[in-house]
Write a protein that holds these residues in place. Sequence first.
Motif: not given
Length: 609
Positions: A564-579
């Motif tokens: 019953d154990r579930k796998v979870s994911i931590s996601v970081g997102a960034a957009f290009y270009p920011s400058s």
Amino acid sequence: MHRSKQKLYLRRIGIFLLIMAITAGVMIGIFYKLYDASKQSIIGSWRNKTKEIAQEFSYYIKMPMDAVSFSAIKVNEMLKDNVPENEVGRYLIDETQVYSTIISDNTTGIYGYYRGTYLDGSGWTPPEDYEPTSRPWYIDAVKGDGEIVTVKPYKNLQTFTMMMSVSQLLDDGESVVSMDIFIDGVQKMIEDISEDKHIQEAFVIDKNGFIVAHTDSNKIAVHLSYDGNETDRELYEILKKEDRNYVEFSSSDGSNIVFIEDVNGVWKTVVVLDKRDTFSSLKSIYVMSGAVLFAIAMTLILLFMYLNEKHRENVELSREVEAIADIYMIVLKIDLVRDTVKTLRFNKGDARSFQSSFKNYRHSALKMADQIASGQFKALLERFMDPNTLEKRLEGINSISQEFIDYNNRWMRIRFIVVGRDEKGSLQQVILAFESIDEDKKRQEAFKKLSETDRMTGIRNRGSGESMIKSRLAEGKSGMFCVMDADNFKAINDNYGHKVGDKVIIEIAKCMQSAFRDSDVVFRLGGDEFAAFADGVENESVGRLVIGRFFEAINNMSIPELGDRKVSISVGAAFYPSSNVDTFDLLYMRADEGAYESKRYEGNFISFK
């Protein structure tokens, strides 16, 4: 009367002697030519044997050289990108695993010296006093100045087998990529060759004069000149002249014949024969010439034999030429002065543009190119076959070639070969030959794909993925870059075992492939970390839809061993270009910060930066 008969008799004797002298001269000339032709035939036979031997050695060393060259290209890219040593080390380990499935019989894997650190792809841990920069594989690579070099053979004290290093210096002038190969196979081939009683000695020597393999195994790794006798030194001087592939010379050991063939520019194959023993079969010619010199009938017989032998040699030569021509699907001889074309070889099933004969090359060249090449290569092939520029392109050289994809979507190589020029050097005749290289191209692509793929998941590896993203950014593309990290993955490995952990990694990769488009870049960073670049995704609302699909796939992921154990994911997102001064490294840093922030929340979570 008596005196007159005597004069007639003397005259007849004189005519007879004159005829015999002429006959003898003709016979001597015939037998001399026969002797020379037979000698050249024996020399040609041994020259071909030496080429065959050298070709076997070429197959043996070509794959390790290609492996080092290809790995050096990748590590050079890592040097430019300032990739850390531990990531380069992982790359060498991956490469070693790849090569272990391809050339496992004669190599221990890839290793090298990267920005002051020794890295080993096979997992070998050097002793504390090990100094890479003092090792022959490093020193010779530096001397090679970017060229692939082979290092003096040495005996492996653990396996007691002979080995040799293939190395290449990288662009920074300090880092080196190398591979050790076993050369016992080369020695075995040399020993098999030495069973021919005509061979006095045979060996393989590297560019520096060290013997790689020898019929006398005691001479392996010794220098032919420094450690050899007078005959060896004389032979070494001959080998240094690169234009020599056959030579006869006399020494204190007798008269010898030496055949020399290059092996991939790093070795030379040398076969030494005893001259008298090699040409001993020709002695019968002298006996025969003395026996038949005074017999007119034998002159005709021997002349017939001579002509028959010449015919046989011509037939063999014709067969050899045909064998060489077999690599070409189509061969045309073009007379540029008369503007005519003669078909020398033609496979009707391989080229639709030759279904009807033609006489005018200048008029037909562009049409021929248009019919042969696929759409994207038509213009390229038209420029190559353009008769108006052919003279200038072949100025000072005898051959030019061009690769293209034909109408059947096969890779081909087309080649112009100069046949004749006039006194002013202007072109008169050329050969136009078509060769299929489709299989070679497919092998190269397969090899490239292996090196760019993460072996566990089948998606791209870190080096390949980051390189592709940087290329897109350089082209001005914009999009969303994500870093994914499985939560509490160590606990999964500890509680369920590494096999289950591997299944989790594989299933996460499948979820990424289903959530992202085929045009997006999806790859594994290493361990339980992944990354992706979604081309054209420029705001959070669209980004959340994409990551939402990914989270949904993760929630539906089925791994029976986890219960019953579930796998979870931590996601970081960034957009290009920011400058205006945004870079891939800054983009990566923002996404990584987002992944770290997402770790604070339970379950699947995304943070935008």
